[in-house]
Design a protein around this motif. Structure first.
Motif, PDB file in Angstrom:
ATOM      1  N   ALA A 199      26.310 -51.924 -11.607  1.00  0.00           N
ATOM      2  CA  ALA A 199      26.611 -51.458 -12.954  1.00  0.00           C
ATOM      3  C   ALA A 199      26.376 -52.601 -13.932  1.00  0.00           C
ATOM      4  CB  ALA A 199      28.063 -51.002 -13.022  1.00  0.00           C
ATOM      5  N   VAL A 201      26.977 -54.918 -16.966  1.00  0.00           N
ATOM      6  CA  VAL A 201      28.144 -55.275 -17.782  1.00  0.00           C
ATOM      7  C   VAL A 201      27.711 -56.349 -18.780  1.00  0.00           C
ATOM      8  CG1 VAL A 201      30.394 -56.467 -17.738  1.00  0.00           C
ATOM      9  CG2 VAL A 201      29.833 -54.845 -15.941  1.00  0.00           C
ATOM     10  N   SER A 226      39.203 -64.900 -21.488  1.00  0.00           N
ATOM     11  CA  SER A 226      37.793 -64.757 -21.129  1.00  0.00           C
ATOM     12  C   SER A 226      37.012 -64.250 -22.328  1.00  0.00           C
ATOM     13  CB  SER A 226      37.711 -63.798 -19.936  1.00  0.00           C
ATOM     14  OG  SER A 226      36.790 -62.795 -20.138  1.00  0.00           O
ATOM     15  N   ALA A 229      34.277 -58.544 -22.120  1.00  0.00           N
ATOM     16  CA  ALA A 229      33.374 -57.913 -21.153  1.00  0.00           C
ATOM     17  C   ALA A 229      33.559 -56.411 -21.149  1.00  0.00           C
ATOM     18  CB  ALA A 229      33.643 -58.464 -19.756  1.00  0.00           C
ATOM     19  N   GLY A 230      32.494 -55.706 -20.828  1.00  0.00           N
ATOM     20  CA  GLY A 230      32.605 -54.254 -20.710  1.00  0.00           C
ATOM     21  C   GLY A 230      31.362 -53.638 -20.091  1.00  0.00           C
ATOM     22  N   GLU A 245      31.272 -52.720 -27.368  1.00  0.00           N
ATOM     23  CA  GLU A 245      32.394 -53.322 -26.633  1.00  0.00           C
ATOM     24  C   GLU A 245      33.233 -54.221 -27.538  1.00  0.00           C
ATOM     25  OE1 GLU A 245      34.037 -53.234 -23.800  1.00  0.00           O
ATOM     26  OE2 GLU A 245      32.840 -51.598 -23.011  1.00  0.00           O
ATOM     27  N   GLU A 249      37.077 -53.463 -28.351  1.00  0.00           N
ATOM     28  CA  GLU A 249      38.125 -54.340 -27.811  1.00  0.00           C
ATOM     29  C   GLU A 249      38.823 -55.189 -28.867  1.00  0.00           C
ATOM     30  OE1 GLU A 249      36.845 -56.315 -24.209  1.00  0.00           O
ATOM     31  OE2 GLU A 249      36.721 -54.391 -23.186  1.00  0.00           O
ATOM     32  N   TRP A 265      27.841 -59.966  -9.863  1.00  0.00           N
ATOM     33  CA  TRP A 265      29.286 -60.151  -9.686  1.00  0.00           C
ATOM     34  C   TRP A 265      29.781 -59.023  -8.786  1.00  0.00           C
ATOM     35  CZ3 TRP A 265      32.232 -64.117 -10.317  1.00  0.00           C
ATOM     36  CH2 TRP A 265      33.616 -63.994 -10.480  1.00  0.00           C
ATOM     37  N   PHE A 267      32.774 -58.198  -7.598  1.00  0.00           N
ATOM     38  CA  PHE A 267      34.171 -57.726  -7.639  1.00  0.00           C
ATOM     39  C   PHE A 267      34.414 -56.810  -8.836  1.00  0.00           C
ATOM     40  CE2 PHE A 267      34.033 -62.330  -6.538  1.00  0.00           C
ATOM     41  CZ  PHE A 267      34.125 -62.195  -5.166  1.00  0.00           C
ATOM     42  N   PRO A 268      35.120 -55.740  -8.776  1.00  0.00           N
ATOM     43  CA  PRO A 268      35.550 -55.080  -7.543  1.00  0.00           C
ATOM     44  C   PRO A 268      34.417 -54.272  -6.925  1.00  0.00           C
ATOM     45  CG  PRO A 268      36.318 -53.851  -9.435  1.00  0.00           C
ATOM     46  CD  PRO A 268      35.583 -55.037  -9.981  1.00  0.00           C
TER      47      PRO A 268
HETATM   48  N1  LIG Z   1      33.648 -63.180 -15.364  1.00  0.00           N
HETATM   49  C1  LIG Z   1      34.537 -62.913 -16.306  1.00  0.00           C
HETATM   50  O1  LIG Z   1      34.987 -63.790 -17.009  1.00  0.00           O
HETATM   51  C2  LIG Z   1      34.960 -61.547 -16.523  1.00  0.00           C
HETATM   52  C3  LIG Z   1      34.444 -60.546 -15.782  1.00  0.00           C
HETATM   53  N2  LIG Z   1      34.795 -59.284 -15.980  1.00  0.00           N
HETATM   54  C4  LIG Z   1      34.178 -58.241 -15.163  1.00  0.00           C
HETATM   55  O2  LIG Z   1      33.450 -57.397 -16.039  1.00  0.00           O
HETATM   56  C5  LIG Z   1      33.570 -56.053 -15.616  1.00  0.00           C
HETATM   57  C6  LIG Z   1      33.865 -55.181 -16.789  1.00  0.00           C
HETATM   58  O3  LIG Z   1      34.979 -55.645 -17.518  1.00  0.00           O
HETATM   59  P1  LIG Z   1      36.103 -54.660 -18.061  1.00  0.00           P
HETATM   60  O4  LIG Z   1      36.751 -55.340 -19.209  1.00  0.00           O
HETATM   61  O5  LIG Z   1      36.942 -54.228 -16.923  1.00  0.00           O
HETATM   62  O6  LIG Z   1      35.252 -53.367 -18.535  1.00  0.00           O
HETATM   63  P2  LIG Z   1      35.519 -52.331 -19.740  1.00  0.00           P
HETATM   64  O7  LIG Z   1      35.983 -53.045 -20.956  1.00  0.00           O
HETATM   65  O8  LIG Z   1      34.290 -51.495 -19.836  1.00  0.00           O
HETATM   66  O9  LIG Z   1      36.750 -51.476 -19.263  1.00  0.00           O
HETATM   67  C7  LIG Z   1      36.892 -50.937 -17.996  1.00  0.00           C
HETATM   68  C8  LIG Z   1      36.941 -49.419 -18.099  1.00  0.00           C
HETATM   69  O10 LIG Z   1      35.643 -48.932 -18.348  1.00  0.00           O
HETATM   70  C9  LIG Z   1      35.417 -47.703 -17.664  1.00  0.00           C
HETATM   71  N3  LIG Z   1      34.154 -47.808 -16.916  1.00  0.00           N
HETATM   72  C10 LIG Z   1      32.952 -47.400 -17.411  1.00  0.00           C
HETATM   73  N4  LIG Z   1      31.983 -47.604 -16.519  1.00  0.00           N
HETATM   74  C11 LIG Z   1      32.542 -48.160 -15.443  1.00  0.00           C
HETATM   75  C12 LIG Z   1      32.038 -48.607 -14.183  1.00  0.00           C
HETATM   76  N5  LIG Z   1      30.721 -48.530 -13.873  1.00  0.00           N
HETATM   77  N6  LIG Z   1      32.890 -49.149 -13.315  1.00  0.00           N
HETATM   78  C13 LIG Z   1      34.193 -49.260 -13.601  1.00  0.00           C
HETATM   79  N7  LIG Z   1      34.733 -48.860 -14.770  1.00  0.00           N
HETATM   80  C14 LIG Z   1      33.933 -48.304 -15.699  1.00  0.00           C
HETATM   81  C15 LIG Z   1      36.680 -47.450 -16.849  1.00  0.00           C
HETATM   82  O11 LIG Z   1      37.451 -46.505 -17.530  1.00  0.00           O
HETATM   83  C16 LIG Z   1      37.387 -48.777 -16.806  1.00  0.00           C
HETATM   84  O12 LIG Z   1      38.778 -48.646 -16.786  1.00  0.00           O
HETATM   85  C17 LIG Z   1      34.639 -56.039 -14.522  1.00  0.00           C
HETATM   86  O13 LIG Z   1      33.964 -55.788 -13.313  1.00  0.00           O
HETATM   87  C18 LIG Z   1      35.240 -57.411 -14.482  1.00  0.00           C
HETATM   88  O14 LIG Z   1      35.435 -57.831 -13.158  1.00  0.00           O
HETATM   89  C19 LIG Z   1      35.653 -58.999 -16.957  1.00  0.00           C
HETATM   90  C20 LIG Z   1      36.217 -59.970 -17.739  1.00  0.00           C
HETATM   91  C21 LIG Z   1      35.946 -61.318 -17.559  1.00  0.00           C
END
Ligand SMILES: NC(=O)C1=CN([C@@H]2O[C@H](COP(=O)(O)OP(=O)(O)OC[C@H]3O[C@@H](n4cnc5c(N)ncnc54)[C@H](O)[C@@H]3O)[C@@H](O)[C@H]2O)C=CC1
Ligand SMILES: [Mg+2]
Length: 290
Positions: A199, A201, A226, A229-230, A245, A249, A265, A267-268
């Motif tokens: 996916a 991001v 951080s 991200a989205g 995003e 946010e 990346w 995880f998860p």
């Molecule tokens: N390396 C870093 O510093 C950071 C990494 N991340 C990563 O970035 C990714 C996205 O960040 P978030 O703020 O969580 O995203 P986000 O702000 O888009 O919110 C997550 C929500 O988006 C929706 N969503 C839409 N498409 C999705 C998909 N393919 N998989 C899962 N949920 C989906 C769900 O409703 C979920 O609850 C995560 O995997 C996280 O691990 C997030 C923040 C910091």
């Protein structure tokens, strides 16, 4: 037409008009292994295997670092034999790369239920004792691994997880079959091909030119901040995802978006993290301060 020209150009090159770089021969070798089950099976004979248990890689401790042991096909077969399993389980392994000398690298999970048996998980602690290592959660180990090992293990974990979660065709409900490399699964009843997915991001560092904005989710450990991200929505390009995003946010509008770097990346689930810089629109810097 352009594809035909591409193939002809490749042939011309491989007939000796130009020496191919190590990187090019490696990329083409991996492509061959993904496309040709026979070639991939042959590559397993002289290949090296990384072992996992329920998506946790087998690691060995050396001072303050983790080493990632690798095993030959014979060693893996003998391990399986010791735990009462046959070598067919090796067909669950996935190709994750190769050396410059074309030694192919595979990953095999001994803890996930194998496609070949419903009771195939090997006992974790007994395998650890046998192999003199520990299956350690990858997220906890990343800072004690070198960058090549962590990148390989990221790929391995992502692929193993994808296969574990995509064993059935979403159209026919029939079991799908993986190719030897694990680069795809096919439904035998309708020939639909499923490829491992990531996916996209966007992760954006928003600034006003001198200051930048960091944020935290309630799930973050105390004190962790951080960039924003989205996940990209379907149909969006990278710029639209960044703009949306940031607006969602933190309620700001941004412009002058620039791509900076990207990283897989796991995880998860598997994401392609696309890192960008963006600046807030003039007149919004006060919001940034609040
Ligand atoms: N390396 C870093 O510093 C950071 C990494 N991340 C990563 O970035 C990714 C996205 O960040 P978030 O703020 O969580 O995203 P986000 O702000 O888009 O919110 C997550 C929500 O988006 C929706 N969503 C839409 N498409 C999705 C998909 N393919 N998989 C899962 N949920 C989906 C769900 O409703 C979920 O609850 C995560 O995997 C996280 O691990 C997030 C923040 C910091
Ligand atoms: Mg977010």
């Amino acid at each position: 037409m352009s594809l035909y020209c591409g193939i002809a150009y490749r042939r011309k090159i491989s007939q000796g008009y130009r020496l191919l770089s190590t990187y090019v021969t490696k990329a083409r070798y991996l492509f061959e292994l993904k496309e040709d089950d026979g070639a991939c099976k042959k590559a397993q004979q002289a290949g090296a295997f990384y072992l996992f248990h329920s998506l946790a890689p087998l690691l060995q401790t050396a001072e303050h670092r983790y080493l990632v042991p690798r095993f030959s096909l014979l060693e893996v077969e003998s391990l399986l034999h010791k735990f009462g399993q046959d070598a067919q389980r090796i067909e669950d392994s996935v190709l994750i790369g190769c050396s410059e000398q074309h030694e192919a690298w595979f990953a095999l999970d001994l803890g996930l239920n194998s496609s070949f048996s419903t009771h195939a998980s090997l006992p974790k602690s007994e395998v650890e004792t046998e192999l003199q290592g520990s299956f350690i959660e990858l997220r906890k180990a990343i800072f004690q691994l070198n960058s090549m090992d962590s990148s390989l293990l990221f790929t391995a974990q992502a692929l193993l997880r994808w296969h574990d979660g995509h064993q059935f065709c979403s159209k026919s409900g029939q079991p799908t079959r993986k190719n030897i490399a694990g680069s795809k699964r096919v439904c035998p009843s309708n020939n639909i091909i499923y490829y491992p997915q990531m996916a996209p991001v966007v992760i954006t560092l928003v600034s006003d030119g001198t200051r930048c904005l960091l944020a935290r989710q309630s799930s973050f450990p105390k004190g962790m901040y951080s960039a924003l991200a989205g996940f990209c929505d379907i149909g969006e390009n990278m710029e639209e995802a960044v703009r949306r995003e940031v607006a969602e946010e933190v309620g700001l509008e941004v412009e002058n978006m620039q791509f900076s770097a990207s990283q897989h990346w796991p995880f998860p689930n598997s994401s392609l993290m696309i890192a960008c810089h963006a600046t807030v629109k003039p007149g919004q810097t006060e919001t940034l301060l609040s």
